[in-house]
Scaffold this motif. Structure first.
Motif, PDB file in Angstrom:
ATOM      1  N   ASP A 283       0.816  -1.207   0.000  1.00 46.42           N
ATOM      2  CA  ASP A 283       0.000   0.000   0.000  1.00 46.42           C
ATOM      3  C   ASP A 283       0.850   1.258   0.000  1.00 46.42           C
ATOM      4  O   ASP A 283       0.361   2.341   0.245  1.00 46.42           O
ATOM      5  N   THR A 284       2.139   1.119  -0.213  1.00 47.14           N
ATOM      6  CA  THR A 284       2.998   2.287  -0.274  1.00 47.14           C
ATOM      7  C   THR A 284       2.907   2.947  -1.629  1.00 47.14           C
ATOM      8  O   THR A 284       2.936   2.272  -2.653  1.00 47.14           O
TER       9      THR A 284
ATOM     10  N   SER B  93     -19.479  -2.308  -0.290  1.00 49.84           N
ATOM     11  CA  SER B  93     -19.757  -3.173   0.857  1.00 49.84           C
ATOM     12  C   SER B  93     -18.591  -4.125   1.121  1.00 49.84           C
ATOM     13  O   SER B  93     -18.163  -4.302   2.273  1.00 49.84           O
ATOM     14  N   GLN B  94     -18.062  -4.727   0.076  1.00 51.16           N
ATOM     15  CA  GLN B  94     -16.939  -5.656   0.240  1.00 51.16           C
ATOM     16  C   GLN B  94     -15.689  -4.936   0.732  1.00 51.16           C
ATOM     17  O   GLN B  94     -14.956  -5.456   1.579  1.00 51.16           O
ATOM     18  N   LEU B  95     -15.444  -3.732   0.218  1.00 49.99           N
ATOM     19  CA  LEU B  95     -14.260  -2.984   0.620  1.00 49.99           C
ATOM     20  C   LEU B  95     -14.327  -2.569   2.084  1.00 49.99           C
ATOM     21  O   LEU B  95     -13.322  -2.613   2.805  1.00 49.99           O
ATOM     22  N   VAL B  96     -15.497  -2.170   2.551  1.00 46.88           N
ATOM     23  CA  VAL B  96     -15.652  -1.731   3.941  1.00 46.88           C
ATOM     24  C   VAL B  96     -15.514  -2.904   4.907  1.00 46.88           C
ATOM     25  O   VAL B  96     -14.906  -2.789   5.969  1.00 46.88           O
ATOM     26  N   LEU B  97     -16.047  -4.061   4.531  1.00 51.71           N
ATOM     27  CA  LEU B  97     -16.036  -5.226   5.420  1.00 51.71           C
ATOM     28  C   LEU B  97     -14.729  -6.009   5.350  1.00 51.71           C
ATOM     29  O   LEU B  97     -14.473  -6.851   6.219  1.00 51.71           O
ATOM     30  N   SER B  98     -13.910  -5.768   4.354  1.00 51.50           N
ATOM     31  CA  SER B  98     -12.689  -6.544   4.188  1.00 51.50           C
ATOM     32  C   SER B  98     -11.548  -5.955   5.017  1.00 51.50           C
ATOM     33  O   SER B  98     -11.193  -4.777   4.846  1.00 51.50           O
ATOM     34  N   PRO B  99     -10.940  -6.734   5.931  1.00 52.28           N
ATOM     35  CA  PRO B  99      -9.773  -6.243   6.687  1.00 52.28           C
ATOM     36  C   PRO B  99      -8.605  -5.908   5.768  1.00 52.28           C
ATOM     37  O   PRO B  99      -7.822  -5.007   6.066  1.00 52.28           O
ATOM     38  N   GLU B 100      -8.491  -6.628   4.653  1.00 54.57           N
ATOM     39  CA  GLU B 100      -7.409  -6.398   3.709  1.00 54.57           C
ATOM     40  C   GLU B 100      -7.487  -5.009   3.085  1.00 54.57           C
ATOM     41  O   GLU B 100      -6.457  -4.392   2.792  1.00 54.57           O
TER      42      GLU B 100
ATOM     43  N   ARG C  64      -8.970  -2.315   4.473  1.00 53.89           N
ATOM     44  CA  ARG C  64      -9.138  -1.219   5.435  1.00 53.89           C
ATOM     45  C   ARG C  64      -7.964  -0.248   5.401  1.00 53.89           C
ATOM     46  O   ARG C  64      -8.158   0.975   5.354  1.00 53.89           O
ATOM     47  N   VAL C  65      -6.725  -0.768   5.435  1.00 56.74           N
ATOM     48  CA  VAL C  65      -5.548   0.109   5.413  1.00 56.74           C
ATOM     49  C   VAL C  65      -5.495   0.918   4.123  1.00 56.74           C
ATOM     50  O   VAL C  65      -5.183   2.117   4.132  1.00 56.74           O
TER      51      VAL C  65
ATOM     52  N   ASN D 139      -8.026   7.803   1.759  1.00 48.81           N
ATOM     53  CA  ASN D 139      -8.731   8.948   2.335  1.00 48.81           C
ATOM     54  C   ASN D 139      -7.762  10.081   2.663  1.00 48.81           C
ATOM     55  O   ASN D 139      -8.065  11.267   2.437  1.00 48.81           O
ATOM     56  N   GLN D 140      -6.570   9.727   3.153  1.00 47.97           N
ATOM     57  CA  GLN D 140      -5.591  10.746   3.510  1.00 47.97           C
ATOM     58  C   GLN D 140      -5.109  11.519   2.285  1.00 47.97           C
ATOM     59  O   GLN D 140      -5.016  12.748   2.306  1.00 47.97           O
ATOM     60  N   ILE D 141      -4.813  10.798   1.208  1.00 47.77           N
ATOM     61  CA  ILE D 141      -4.319  11.498   0.014  1.00 47.77           C
ATOM     62  C   ILE D 141      -5.428  12.311  -0.642  1.00 47.77           C
ATOM     63  O   ILE D 141      -5.177  13.390  -1.190  1.00 47.77           O
TER      64      ILE D 141
END
Length: 476
Positions: free
Chosen positions: A334-335, A414-421, A423-424, A430-432
């Motif tokens: 995720d870098t 929905s899948q993106l919000v519920l997936s721990p993978e 989340r980061v 969101n920060q960028i």
């Protein structure tokens, strides 16, 4: 009338109009009827084969109002091509001496082709028109005309595209070139063009479509080169596109039978002409993906027109398929400093994402892509959002990156919000986005400040070289 020929179906019309000419067509266990009424309207009705034995009366509804005037309606002939496609001849005005194909579902004229001959400009009198063996057969006082027909899908996106750009209708061929027979049944085969010039012999095209004569990829490439470099192609772009499309369709059919046959170089030459609309040969793009030929796929993305959203989603799924096996787990990073996919696939993804698409129709297509591939694509878009500054040809424009990020979030939220993978990745994204938002707010503030400045002062005129005499005016 059913197969036992014991039951008669009576057709009623929802207006006092009398049916003058009717045509029936059966497709996918559905029967459709099109008819011209004495009031000049085009009527349509359909029924499934399962309902046919119990049906006693069919109700026809007008689908095209005032297609012809009342007094001229007897001259109009129709031929059903599909559930919402109908060919019409014998019309007046701009459609005189033309065969036209209409989409009755969206009331759109798909294509028209002239029946006139370059050598005989006398009035055309049509006696009948039928649809058989993927051809429209038109009987006139000049002979019999046969037109190859490509049944395009009746979708809202196609209808809106044709309605928005009717002048570019020739880029989406529905009716192909015509073969004409004279009254004695002799084949003329002149393949005339709009300017009256003959396009030459059909020999090369017939050789390409004959697998007995073209047995290898090398022979195919040689024949295609000869066809494209000579005067064998007609001047009219519609006929050119139809001819090349028939070659691509032949290759798809042949490759399904012979897995070893794949004339790569010849196919690239055809695609690079820029005359092929991907919406009219989606089977070819699917065949390229099945073969895994990256070079031909790149040519399709660069030179094909009107690539459907479903095809773009299929290409994305193909590029990102089994990606983890050749990226050494870089796809899980995720870098923003490191590209999550290999360089060659990144270039192919950029080329795909730059293609025009409709976010409304793409939303449904991208939702069908596997979540694993979606995560890789979102990581790549996050990387691009950090690295894309200028909108040049080497990078992906920022507005395209934002559009695709929004599309993925809408389709897989929905899948993106519920997936721990994920989340980061979402937190970093969101920060960028917040950083870019503040940056654009500051740019807007600077623009507002500078926009209040007065218009620039006119530059002082430069001194002219000395002449015989000089007149100077001083303004106080």
């Amino acid at each position: 009338m059913n197969q036992s020929a014991k039951q008669v179906i009576r057709v009623s019309v929802d207006s006092p109009s009398k049916l003058l000419h009717t045509s029936f067509h059966t497709i996918n266990s559905q029967m459709v009827m099109h008819a011209v009424g004495s009031d000049g309207d085009l009527y349509e009705c359909s029924i499934s084969h399962n309902e046919l034995p119990q049906c006693k009366i069919l109700s026809c509804q007008p689908v095209l109002k005032k297609l012809s005037s009342n007094r001229h309606a007897k001259q109009v002939k129709v031929a059903s091509i599909g559930l919402s496609l109908v060919a019409v001849v014998g019309l007046e005005g701009e459609y005189t001496d033309h065969v036209c194909v209409w989409d009755t579902k969206y009331n759109i004229l798909l294509a028209k082709q002239s029946l006139q001959s370059s050598t005989d400009r006398t009035r055309i009198s049509v006696s009948n028109i039928i649809y058989a063996s993927n051809h429209l057969w038109v009987s006139t006082n000049h002979g019999i005309h046969a037109f190859s027909v490509e049944r395009a899908p009746s979708t809202l996106s196609v209808a809106l595209g044709r309605q928005a750009a009717p002048e570019e209708r020739s880029r989406f061929p529905v009716i192909g070139q015509q073969w004409r027979f004279d009254d004695q049944g002799e084949f003329e085969g002149d393949m005339e063009t709009d300017d009256g010039n003959q396009a030459g012999d059909h020999g090369i095209l017939q050789d390409i479509l004959n697998k007995e004569k073209i047995k290898s990829a090398k022979q195919f490439k040689s024949a295609v080169y000869k066809l494209l470099s000579s005067k064998q192609l007609p001047v009219n772009h519609v006929d050119q596109a139809t001819m090349l499309h028939s070659i691509l369709k032949h290759v798809c059919d042949r490759c399904a039978e012979d897995k070893k046959f794949w004339p790569k170089e010849g196919l690239v030459d055809i695609v690079k002409t820029g005359l092929i609309a991907a919406s009219s040969c989606t089977d070819f793009v699917s065949c390229v993906i099945e073969r895994g030929d990256i070079d031909v796929l790149i040519s399709c993305l660069q030179h094909m027109q009107d690539i459907p959203d479903s095809t773009l989603a299929l290409v994305i799924d193909f590029i990102l398929r089994d990606l983890s096996s050749d990226t050494d787990d870089s796809g899980k990073s995720d870098t923003p400093k490191r590209c999550p996919i290999a360089e060659d696939k990144a270039e192919l993804i950029d080329l795909t994402l730059k293609c025009p698409m409709n976010d409304i129709f793409m939303l449904e297509c991208i939702a069908k892509v596997k979540f694993q591939q979606v995560m890789v694509l979102l990581r790549y878009l996050y990387y691009r959002l950090n690295t894309t500054i200028a909108d040049d040809e080497q990078t992906l424009p920022a507005n395209v990156v934002i559009d695709w990020i929004m599309l993925i979030l809408d389709a897989h939220y929905s899948q993106l919000v519920l997936s721990p993978e994920a989340r980061v990745l979402l937190v970093n994204l969101n920060q960028i986005v917040e950083t870019l938002s503040h940056y654009h707010d500051e740019v807007d503030a600077v623009h507002e400040m500078l926009s209040n400045l007065p218009s620039p002062i006119t530059e002082t005129p430069k001194a002219k070289p000395d002449a015989i005499y000089s007149i100077e005016v001083l303004k106080l």
